[in-house]
Design an enzyme around this catalytic site. Sequence first.
Site, PDB file in Angstrom:
ATOM      1  N   THR A 167       0.876  -1.173   0.000  1.00 20.59           N
ATOM      2  CA  THR A 167       0.000   0.000   0.000  1.00 20.59           C
ATOM      3  C   THR A 167       0.911   1.219   0.000  1.00 20.59           C
ATOM      4  OG1 THR A 167      -1.801  -1.127   1.152  1.00 20.59           O
ATOM      5  CG2 THR A 167      -1.767   1.270   1.259  1.00 20.59           C
TER       6      THR A 167
ATOM      7  N   LYS B 255      -0.293   5.516   8.433  1.00 16.22           N
ATOM      8  CA  LYS B 255       0.521   5.639   7.218  1.00 16.22           C
ATOM      9  C   LYS B 255      -0.380   5.687   5.996  1.00 16.22           C
ATOM     10  CE  LYS B 255       2.004   2.265   4.905  1.00 16.22           C
ATOM     11  NZ  LYS B 255       1.666   1.548   3.632  1.00 16.22           N
TER      12      LYS B 255
ATOM     13  N   LYS C 258      -7.321   1.475  -3.407  1.00 19.37           N
ATOM     14  CA  LYS C 258      -7.025   1.113  -2.019  1.00 19.37           C
ATOM     15  C   LYS C 258      -7.259   2.311  -1.094  1.00 19.37           C
ATOM     16  CE  LYS C 258      -5.596  -1.238   1.544  1.00 19.37           C
ATOM     17  NZ  LYS C 258      -4.296  -1.922   1.664  1.00 19.37           N
TER      18      LYS C 258
END
Length: 290
Positions: free
Chosen positions: A99, A242, A174
């Site tokens: 990711t 994050k 995502k």
Amino acid sequence: MAKQKVAFLGLGVMGYPMAGHLASAGYEVCVYNRTATKAEAWVKQHGGTLGATPAEAVKDAELVFACVGNDDDLRQICIGEQGAFEAMSSGSIFVDHTTASAQVARELYQVANDKGLGFLDAPVSGGQAGAENGVLTVMVGGDSDVYARAEKAIDSFARACRLMGESGSGQLTKMVNQICIAGLVQGLAEGIHFAKRAGLDAAAVVDVISKGAAQSWQMENRYRTMIDDEFDFGFAVDWMRKDLGIVLDESRSNGAQLPVTALVDQFYADVQELGGGRWDTSSLIKRLKH
């Protein structure tokens, strides 16, 4: 027929079982991990071979998979010293399950393309359990012909896999996933907190409302541990922050208004202040008790 050779770079909580599914599906897998003992343990469990560097691991591999921590980690294994791109054969494909930002996906896509390589950004959803059970959802950005060549191998650890568009589209999808999860978990935390303060049996409340319009994966899989004040499951708060940082950076570029996402990001910062950086994301309920 000889087994198709693939490589897997990064054997964390996601990469380790994903590489295992490739081995179980009959691929000849060479693995690399920054901490070599993890790669040695994987080979002992699954067979295959290990490389001391990304470049060594990807030699002669038709497909190279990666799942590392962030943009900088990804650049390092791709184009850093002893990086994968220099050693990959022309026509081979790099599939990145990290990711990361859409920017780094587009950047590495172009570098790969210039070297005659395919590149797919293919982040996953489903958490550690999804990786271990081989039922991840994979969101892919890149060229359709490259995707077609990699899809069968990706299916080794996926329940659903879809090409979402050009390079970067997997990472953008995502981001949508993380936006939706952030709001859902905060709503669930507030609902359980409210039920307890109102003197209700929180488990009974969730059991009944989960049969209606409030139902979600988070509700079905996290409500009991949230009620029991247990947060050692799934995706850690540090990782979610994050990811939300990537989302908010992208929103500043495309102009999307994300007030709830920004607020929940700050709530996760509060959880970190409570010492919960490694608690799972359902720990949002902890801050409501403080």
